[in-house]
Structure formats: C-alpha cells, structure tokens
Design a protein around this motif. Structure first.
Motif, PDB file in Angstrom:
ATOM      1  N   PRO A 225      -7.144  -7.649  -6.080  1.00 18.60           N
ATOM      2  CA  PRO A 225      -6.403  -7.330  -7.302  1.00 18.60           C
ATOM      3  C   PRO A 225      -7.021  -6.122  -7.991  1.00 18.60           C
ATOM      4  N   PHE A 347      -2.277  -9.046  -7.843  1.00 21.08           N
ATOM      5  CA  PHE A 347      -2.841 -10.223  -7.180  1.00 21.08           C
ATOM      6  C   PHE A 347      -2.639 -10.069  -5.686  1.00 21.08           C
ATOM      7  N   ASN A 348      -3.267 -10.917  -4.909  1.00 20.06           N
ATOM      8  CA  ASN A 348      -3.152 -10.896  -3.451  1.00 20.06           C
ATOM      9  C   ASN A 348      -2.202 -11.999  -3.017  1.00 20.06           C
ATOM     10  N   ILE A 355       0.879 -14.825 -10.899  1.00 15.98           N
ATOM     11  CA  ILE A 355      -0.079 -13.920 -11.529  1.00 15.98           C
ATOM     12  C   ILE A 355      -0.828 -14.703 -12.604  1.00 15.98           C
ATOM     13  N   LYS A 356      -2.130 -14.907 -12.393  1.00  7.28           N
ATOM     14  CA  LYS A 356      -2.898 -15.759 -13.301  1.00  7.28           C
ATOM     15  C   LYS A 356      -4.010 -15.022 -14.041  1.00  7.28           C
ATOM     16  N   ALA A 357      -4.165 -13.742 -13.788  1.00  8.51           N
ATOM     17  CA  ALA A 357      -5.225 -12.987 -14.460  1.00  8.51           C
ATOM     18  C   ALA A 357      -4.935 -12.901 -15.948  1.00  8.51           C
TER      19      ALA A 357
END
Length: 398
Positions: A225, A347-348, A355-357
């Motif tokens: 990411p 994200f990968n 998407i959790k960032a």
C-alpha cells in the motif's frame, strides 16, 4: 488504389497503422514523372481521410537513381510524407489536438454541456494551457490545483481558486497557470463523457503539445500500500491491451498503449524524490468497483477462484486495478494527446478487499502521486531545484 480508398477507409474509423503497398512492377515499368504524379494524387487522396503516412522509397527506385536512369528518387515536398514511430500515434505535426469527427466543422456552435462551456459563449483560447491533470474526486482535484498554485509560486491565496465549471454539478475544473485540474467522476462512462468534451475544448482553444495525466487511486496487486504505479499499458479483464466499445450496432476495439517516453520521464522524476516506492506496470481497468471482489451486494465465486484469477493477472504484468484507464488511453491516443496514468495503491487486493487504512494515511498516499506530477510539471517548466525536493520530502512525511 486511389479509386478504392473510399471503400477501404471510412471517415469515422480510426487506424493505428495503414499499410499501402505499391508493387515494384509499377516502378519497373513507369518513368519517374509518372511515379511522382501518381504519388502526389495518392497522397492528396489519403490526406482527405486524415491518415498519418509512413513512407519508404523503393530500393529499386533508389537503384535507378544511383545508376543514373533517373535523376532523383525522392518524392516532391507536396506529397508531405514523413517518418514517424508508432508511439507518436495520431499526434499532429504542429502539436494541435486532433479531433476525429468531420461533423464538428459544420456546427455553428459546439456546446460542452457537462462542462457548462461553449465555443461561442467563452473565449476558450485564453482559458487553457498545456498540462491537463484529471482525477475522480472534485475535492482531490481542487487540492491538486491548490498544490500547483503553491508550487508554481502564484499570487494570492490558492484556497479561493475558482471552479471554471461552477455552473454545472457534473465536473469541476480549476486552472493554475498552464495547468488544468479536472474531476472526471468514477468509471468508464463518466470519464468518457468528460474526455469528449475536454478534447473538444482543447481543440477549440487551439492548445498545442498538450500532456494529459490521470492522477488516481487504485487497488494494488502484489505491491505494498502506498506504492505509486505508472501505467505502461492499460488492459481489460482478459489482460488484453485494448478498449472494446459498442458504437451503434458495431463493436469497436481500440488500442490502450500509452506514451512510453512520458512513462520513463515520470519514473525518472521519482528517482529524484526517493520518498515512496514507484514502479511501472500494467493497469487493469474494470467496469465496476466491486467486480471480482467478495464484499459487493452480488458475488458468485469463491475466494479461491478470486485469488487464482488475481494471480494470473499478476503473472500477466498487472500491478494495480482501477476503473478508467482503458478508455482514457484509447481516447487520448486517438486524439494525439501524450497521456499517462499515475495511481497510488491504497491496499493489496491479494490480501484483502476492503480499504481499512486510517483516513490520514490514505490522504498521505494520495499526496504521493500528486507530488510526483507536480515535480514533473515543474521540471518541464524549468522551475524546480534540489533544495525544494528536500522541503517537499519533509512535507510528505509530516
């Protein structure tokens, strides 16, 4: 051959390569004057269709010249043949944006409905410049315009930048010096509409040597990411380098190859930053955000099948996935625009679907591709120095 051209070439068709073969029998039997006369008529006929010609004089014709049978083997200037490379596409020789639509010239006015602009109501030649940057979100493209306002040292506060297309709620357009920053929404249909009107706008504005770059976000494939991917070739879901579209009742297929020199130039810019990973790779374009994922409202496949497909994509050279690159590359290529796609991976997708960032991390990721493009523009304009790179690196990390 000249009589048969109208049957072979249709005015609304687009050709990546047109090969016209004139046999050596004609050269052997005819004198130089007849060959030149035929070439002139043929070239004029071809020009009516706006086709770019690559010509090589026959070796037999050269041998005649060297033997003294004819005085010169070169064709006269009126034929206007030129050597070119495939990657130059349909870029016109004077750098103007090429619109492949013969109907536009007959229109009294060209209304760009979704941009709230028109060829008669606005003085387009004084409004637009040589760099066009497009991205999905209106807020993101306003932020990029504000970044360019700061980087170019413009007067006044960049927070009050005016949306040129404020009269419509479809797209947002900001202009900072020679840079145009435009939102295109999400997906192939949305960016396609914007590109049609943008390219007509650039055509009416008589803009020259335009470079257009899509700055976006994407799902990464086998990469960390925050990695910035510079697209080499945009591919479809079958990993093919083309964009397929239904026009009337025909399926039209167009190439999605991007400008190789521009790709390398962007990568070289990043080598001077050393602040985030950047790579060149294929970008896969899908028709939907949830296509091939497990978290949509509809899903008919297993996680194992999804991962097997994504691994095949990775093996084919795909490094990120988004929803606009194929139509972007196809339309820009046809209209002679040097184009690039630069997207950061949020994200990968080989590891997760969602998407959790944290928000602040995602904002920093999005700054990376914007910073790369701002450096590219400043270098093109001769406005950057090494000390500024250190300052910007500090800005990105804080």
């Amino acid at each position: 051959m000249q009589l048969g051209l109208p049957r072979l070439i249709k005015p609304l068709d687009c050709y990546f390569f047109l090969l016209l073969h004139v046999g050596t029998n004609d050269i052997a039997k005819n004198n130089l004057e007849q060959i030149i006369a035929d070439s002139v008529v043929l070239a004029r006929r071809i020009k009516e269709f706006g086709v770019q010609v690559v010509s090589r004089s026959s070796s037999l014709l050269k041998e005649k010249a060297q033997a003294g049978t004819i005085k010169s083997w070169k064709l006269p200037p009126v034929v206007d043949y030129s050597f070119c490379k495939f990657r130059d596409g349909f870029r016109s020789r004077n750098g103007l944006v090429h619109v492949k639509n013969p109907h536009l010239d007959s229109m009294d006015e060209n209304v760009l409905y979704h941009l709230n602009l028109g060829s008669k109501t606005h003085n387009l030649p004084v409004m637009f410049g040589e760099f066009v940057c497009v991205g999905g979100s209106p807020n993101r493209m306003k932020a990029f315009a504000q970044l360019m306002h700061k980087e170019l040292g413009c007067e006044r506060d960049g927070k009050d930048l005016k949306d040129i297309c404020a009269g419509t709620d479809w797209y947002s357009v900001y202009k900072v010096g020679p840079v145009l920053s435009i939102s295109h929404g999400m997906g192939i249909s949305s960016i396609s509409i914007m590109l049609h009107e943008l390219i007509k706008l650039l055509h009416h504005a008589k803009c020259c040597d335009v470079t257009i770059i899509r700055i976006g976000t994407s799902g990464g494939l086998g990469i960390d990411p925050g990695t910035v991917v510079i697209t080499d070739i945009a591919v479809d879901s079958f990993f093919k380098a083309w964009f397929e579209q239904v026009i009337l009742d025909n399926i039209v297929v167009r190439s999605t190859e991007l400008d190789k020199d521009l790709v390398e130039e962007l990568l070289n810019c990043n080598k001077e930053i050393h602040d985030f990973p950047t790579l060149i790779g294929y970008t896969m374009c899908t028709y939907d955000f949830y296509e091939g994922r497990l978290d949509g409202a509809l899903c008919s496949f297993s996680n194992e099948k999804k991962l097997a497909y994504l691994r095949r994509a990775y093996d084919a050279g795909v490094r990120n996935i988004e929803m606009e690159s194929t139509v972007f590359a196809a339309i820009c290529g046809l209209c002679g625009l040097k184009a690039a796609v630069v997207c950061v991976a949020l994200f990968n997708q080989l590891e997760l679907d969602q998407i959790k960032a944290p928000h602040e991390v995602l904002v920093e990721y999005q700054r990376r591709s914007q910073h790369l493009i701002s450096l590219f523009i400043k270098k093109r304009l001769g406005l950057y120095n090494q000390m500024e790179l250190l300052d910007n690196a500090f800005f990105l990390n804080n």
